[in-house]
Structure formats: C-alpha cells, structure tokens
Design a protein around this motif. Structure first.
Motif, PDB file in Angstrom:
ATOM      1  N   ARG A   1      -7.241  34.888  43.079  1.00  0.00           N
ATOM      2  CA  ARG A   1      -7.711  36.236  43.393  1.00  0.00           C
ATOM      3  C   ARG A   1      -8.515  36.240  44.702  1.00  0.00           C
ATOM      4  O   ARG A   1      -8.502  37.208  45.450  1.00  0.00           O
ATOM      5  CB  ARG A   1      -8.574  36.764  42.243  1.00  0.00           C
ATOM      6  CG  ARG A   1      -8.865  38.244  42.337  1.00  0.00           C
ATOM      7  CD  ARG A   1      -9.602  38.764  41.108  1.00  0.00           C
ATOM      8  NE  ARG A   1      -8.758  38.659  39.918  1.00  0.00           N
ATOM      9  CZ  ARG A   1      -9.102  38.003  38.799  1.00  0.00           C
ATOM     10  NH1 ARG A   1     -10.268  37.414  38.704  1.00  0.00           N
ATOM     11  NH2 ARG A   1      -8.276  37.963  37.773  1.00  0.00           N
ATOM     12  N   ARG A   2      -9.209  35.155  44.989  1.00  0.00           N
ATOM     13  CA  ARG A   2     -10.009  35.065  46.213  1.00  0.00           C
ATOM     14  C   ARG A   2      -9.173  34.725  47.446  1.00  0.00           C
ATOM     15  O   ARG A   2      -9.671  34.759  48.563  1.00  0.00           O
ATOM     16  CB  ARG A   2     -11.117  34.027  46.035  1.00  0.00           C
ATOM     17  CG  ARG A   2     -12.187  34.463  45.054  1.00  0.00           C
ATOM     18  CD  ARG A   2     -13.368  33.516  45.051  1.00  0.00           C
ATOM     19  NE  ARG A   2     -13.019  32.157  44.679  1.00  0.00           N
ATOM     20  CZ  ARG A   2     -13.077  31.658  43.441  1.00  0.00           C
ATOM     21  NH1 ARG A   2     -13.457  32.419  42.443  1.00  0.00           N
ATOM     22  NH2 ARG A   2     -12.757  30.412  43.204  1.00  0.00           N
ATOM     23  N   MET A   3      -7.919  34.378  47.265  1.00  0.00           N
ATOM     24  CA  MET A   3      -7.039  34.030  48.383  1.00  0.00           C
ATOM     25  C   MET A   3      -6.296  35.276  48.854  1.00  0.00           C
ATOM     26  O   MET A   3      -5.131  35.484  48.547  1.00  0.00           O
ATOM     27  CB  MET A   3      -6.070  32.927  47.970  1.00  0.00           C
ATOM     28  CG  MET A   3      -6.752  31.627  47.633  1.00  0.00           C
ATOM     29  SD  MET A   3      -5.574  30.316  47.311  1.00  0.00           S
ATOM     30  CE  MET A   3      -4.814  30.150  48.911  1.00  0.00           C
ATOM     31  N   HIS A   4      -6.982  36.090  49.649  1.00  0.00           N
ATOM     32  CA  HIS A   4      -6.422  37.375  50.067  1.00  0.00           C
ATOM     33  C   HIS A   4      -5.246  37.235  51.033  1.00  0.00           C
ATOM     34  O   HIS A   4      -4.384  38.101  51.088  1.00  0.00           O
ATOM     35  CB  HIS A   4      -7.516  38.241  50.690  1.00  0.00           C
ATOM     36  CG  HIS A   4      -8.623  38.529  49.731  1.00  0.00           C
ATOM     37  ND1 HIS A   4      -8.472  39.348  48.638  1.00  0.00           N
ATOM     38  CD2 HIS A   4      -9.903  38.076  49.681  1.00  0.00           C
ATOM     39  CE1 HIS A   4      -9.609  39.402  47.965  1.00  0.00           C
ATOM     40  NE2 HIS A   4     -10.488  38.631  48.571  1.00  0.00           N
ATOM     41  N   ASP A   5      -5.209  36.153  51.803  1.00  0.00           N
ATOM     42  CA  ASP A   5      -4.127  35.998  52.777  1.00  0.00           C
ATOM     43  C   ASP A   5      -2.936  35.209  52.227  1.00  0.00           C
ATOM     44  O   ASP A   5      -2.006  34.910  52.960  1.00  0.00           O
ATOM     45  CB  ASP A   5      -4.652  35.337  54.049  1.00  0.00           C
ATOM     46  CG  ASP A   5      -5.149  33.923  53.819  1.00  0.00           C
ATOM     47  OD1 ASP A   5      -5.492  33.580  52.661  1.00  0.00           O
ATOM     48  OD2 ASP A   5      -5.217  33.157  54.798  1.00  0.00           O
TER      49      ASP A   5
ATOM     50  N   GLN B   1      -6.592  31.978  37.916  1.00  0.00           N
ATOM     51  CA  GLN B   1      -6.500  33.381  38.310  1.00  0.00           C
ATOM     52  C   GLN B   1      -7.655  33.767  39.223  1.00  0.00           C
ATOM     53  O   GLN B   1      -7.449  34.454  40.227  1.00  0.00           O
ATOM     54  CB  GLN B   1      -6.492  34.284  37.069  1.00  0.00           C
ATOM     55  CG  GLN B   1      -5.208  34.229  36.308  1.00  0.00           C
ATOM     56  CD  GLN B   1      -5.285  34.997  34.994  1.00  0.00           C
ATOM     57  OE1 GLN B   1      -6.336  35.124  34.390  1.00  0.00           O
ATOM     58  NE2 GLN B   1      -4.141  35.485  34.543  1.00  0.00           N
ATOM     59  N   ASN B   2      -8.853  33.333  38.904  1.00  0.00           N
ATOM     60  CA  ASN B   2     -10.013  33.626  39.754  1.00  0.00           C
ATOM     61  C   ASN B   2      -9.864  32.981  41.123  1.00  0.00           C
ATOM     62  O   ASN B   2     -10.190  33.586  42.149  1.00  0.00           O
ATOM     63  CB  ASN B   2     -11.310  33.162  39.085  1.00  0.00           C
ATOM     64  CG  ASN B   2     -11.682  34.021  37.911  1.00  0.00           C
ATOM     65  OD1 ASN B   2     -11.313  35.194  37.840  1.00  0.00           O
ATOM     66  ND2 ASN B   2     -12.390  33.443  36.963  1.00  0.00           N
ATOM     67  N   TRP B   3      -9.373  31.764  41.163  1.00  0.00           N
ATOM     68  CA  TRP B   3      -9.205  31.065  42.432  1.00  0.00           C
ATOM     69  C   TRP B   3      -8.173  31.783  43.299  1.00  0.00           C
ATOM     70  O   TRP B   3      -8.418  32.049  44.474  1.00  0.00           O
ATOM     71  CB  TRP B   3      -8.764  29.623  42.153  1.00  0.00           C
ATOM     72  CG  TRP B   3      -8.735  28.763  43.364  1.00  0.00           C
ATOM     73  CD1 TRP B   3      -9.786  28.171  43.993  1.00  0.00           C
ATOM     74  CD2 TRP B   3      -7.564  28.379  44.098  1.00  0.00           C
ATOM     75  NE1 TRP B   3      -9.350  27.445  45.070  1.00  0.00           N
ATOM     76  CE2 TRP B   3      -7.992  27.549  45.157  1.00  0.00           C
ATOM     77  CE3 TRP B   3      -6.208  28.654  43.961  1.00  0.00           C
ATOM     78  CZ2 TRP B   3      -7.101  26.997  46.078  1.00  0.00           C
ATOM     79  CZ3 TRP B   3      -5.327  28.102  44.877  1.00  0.00           C
ATOM     80  CH2 TRP B   3      -5.781  27.279  45.914  1.00  0.00           C
TER      81      TRP B   3
ATOM     82  N   ARG C   1      -9.493  30.165  35.270  1.00  0.00           N
ATOM     83  CA  ARG C   1     -10.008  29.582  36.515  1.00  0.00           C
ATOM     84  C   ARG C   1      -8.991  29.714  37.645  1.00  0.00           C
ATOM     85  O   ARG C   1      -9.338  30.038  38.783  1.00  0.00           O
ATOM     86  CB  ARG C   1     -10.388  28.114  36.310  1.00  0.00           C
ATOM     87  CG  ARG C   1     -11.677  27.913  35.554  1.00  0.00           C
ATOM     88  CD  ARG C   1     -12.161  26.472  35.623  1.00  0.00           C
ATOM     89  NE  ARG C   1     -11.176  25.498  35.167  1.00  0.00           N
ATOM     90  CZ  ARG C   1     -11.018  25.114  33.908  1.00  0.00           C
ATOM     91  NH1 ARG C   1     -11.765  25.634  32.955  1.00  0.00           N
ATOM     92  NH2 ARG C   1     -10.105  24.218  33.601  1.00  0.00           N
TER      93      ARG C   1
END
Length: 93
Positions: free
Chosen positions: A56-60, A52-54, A50
């Motif tokens: 991964r969505r934080m591109h900045d 890692q997925n969270w 969970r």
C-alpha cells in the motif's frame, strides 16, 4: 516429517518459513496437529496483512492481475515504458 527424517534440521533458516515452523512445533511434540494448523492460519493472515500494508505504501509500483492469466505481455510493456530510454542508451539503439 520426511525432511526431518532425511536429516534436515528444524533449525535451518529454510525451515522457518510459514508452515514449516508450526509443523516443526508439532513434530517436536510442543503442539497438537490442530494447534499447528490453527497457528499456520493465524500466522499466514498476519503475513498477508503485513504484505498488504507494505504494498500500500508503494505508490509508484505497477500492479498486475495474475489471477486473470499470465501477465507477461503487460509486464514486458511496463518494463519497456519505464526503462526503454535506459535500454536504448545502453544498447546504442
């Protein structure tokens, strides 16, 4: 066991963290020690996925490698780069 013996309830929010909940099941007699340990491993693995997925969505997000030592200098530099203008305007620098 020593926390429970000291009077801390297994129902406290702080006792719901990874490991505490599963060992609580063991202390209540609802699981064997082996079952509790296996459950800790499964739940930790699910938690890591969970996270890692969270992330991964934080591109900045700025990432730092904490395995290579203490990344304090890199963190301070990133803060200066990202918030330097704001800090200067607040401080009047």
């Amino acid at each position: 066991r020593s926390l429970v013996d000291a009077g801390y309830s297994l129902g406290l929010p702080s006792m719901s963290g990874l490991g505490y909940r599963q060992i609580g099941e063991y202390l209540r007699g609802r699981a064997t020690l082996d079952e509790a340990v296996q459950r800790i491993k499964w739940d930790t693995h699910a938690f890591v996925r969970r996270q890692q997925n969270w992330f991964r969505r934080m591109h900045d997000a700025t990432r730092f490698d904490a395995t290579a030592g203490t990344p304090v200098d890199g963190i301070l530099e990133a803060v200066r780069e990202r918030f330097g203008a704001v800090l200067r305007s607040v401080r009047g620098v």
